[in-house]
Scaffold this active site. Structure first.
Site, mmCIF file in Angstrom:
data_model
loop_
_atom_site.group_PDB
_atom_site.id
_atom_site.type_symbol
_atom_site.label_atom_id
_atom_site.label_comp_id
_atom_site.label_asym_id
_atom_site.label_seq_id
_atom_site.Cartn_x
_atom_site.Cartn_y
_atom_site.Cartn_z
ATOM 1 N N HIS A 62 12.563 60.913 -0.683
ATOM 2 C CA HIS A 62 12.808 59.982 0.275
ATOM 3 C C HIS A 62 12.995 58.869 -0.066
ATOM 4 C CE1 HIS A 62 10.012 63.528 1.293
ATOM 5 N NE2 HIS A 62 11.044 63.515 1.860
ATOM 6 N N LYS A 72 6.013 53.375 -5.714
ATOM 7 C CA LYS A 72 5.248 54.267 -5.867
ATOM 8 C C LYS A 72 5.088 54.406 -7.309
ATOM 9 C CE LYS A 72 7.462 56.678 -2.320
ATOM 10 N NZ LYS A 72 8.076 57.946 -1.601
#
Length: 202
Positions: A62, A72
């Protein structure tokens, strides 16, 4: 806490210092100041996610459009995963390359991925819990995927392909070359300029 840059520029492995005694264990899983010192800017935390996965679940690859994209910070409080960091930034020296790390509940390691990198993980145990601190809220129209079984990526899995559990969305995702041809992938120069903007906002 030790923080080291991985082979893909901008990605970091975070190794916490553990304090153990007869009661159990304590460690710091996130330190904004130490991460900022290594990355060059702090993580602008805007959303926190948690997933629980069965053994063999493969999520990803992703990524999100830049700007803003989604940086992230990934940890595993319970269970274990193989975490995959994939360079999808067109023009990067390591474009199309990937690196993997074992993250589990015993060591408490984390991985930081900047905007523009692809992310995937494979759950190695039943009930594996993964947490993600991310730099933007979820925008479905700006989220994309690459098929994790793409032969050009050639991700290596410690489980047979017959045991992998992949969502229909990820199975239907384009290959790396298809995404490249359609202009879906982020540009390395755009990503670098965005990183510079974030560093200027320190």
């Amino acid at each position: 806490m030790k923080i080291r840059e991985m082979g893909i520029s901008g990605a970091f492995e975070v190794i916490p210092r553990q304090f153990k005694d007869d009661r159990g264990m304590f460690c710091e899983t996130y330190r904004y100041d130490l991460l900022e010192e290594n990355v060059g800017h702090s993580l602008d935390l805007r959303q926190a996610n948690l997933s629980v996965s069965r053994k063999g679940v493969l999520r990803g690859v992703h990524f999100a459009d830049i700007p803003r994209g989604q940086a992230k910070y990934v940890t595993v409080p319970h269970g274990s995963i193989i975490d995959y960091v994939v360079d999808l930034r067109v023009g990067s020296e390591t474009f199309g390359k990937w690196e993997s790390l074992l993250l589990d509940g015993s060591e408490g390691k984390a991985v930081y991925l900047p905007e523009g990198l692809g992310h995937a993980f494979l759950s190695l145990e039943e009930g594996t819990v993964v947490t993600y601190l991310v730099s933007d809220v979820f925008h479905p129209e700006r989220e994309h995927a690459i098929n994790p079984l793409d032969s050009d990526l050639a991700l290596i899995f410690p489980l047979p392909q017959s045991q992998l559990r992949i969502s229909p969305k990820d199975t239907a995702a384009p290959s790396l070359q298809e995404a490249l041809s359609s202009g879906l992938l982020p540009q390395f120069e755009v990503a670098q300029n965005y990183y510079s903007t974030l560093k200027g906002q320190k």
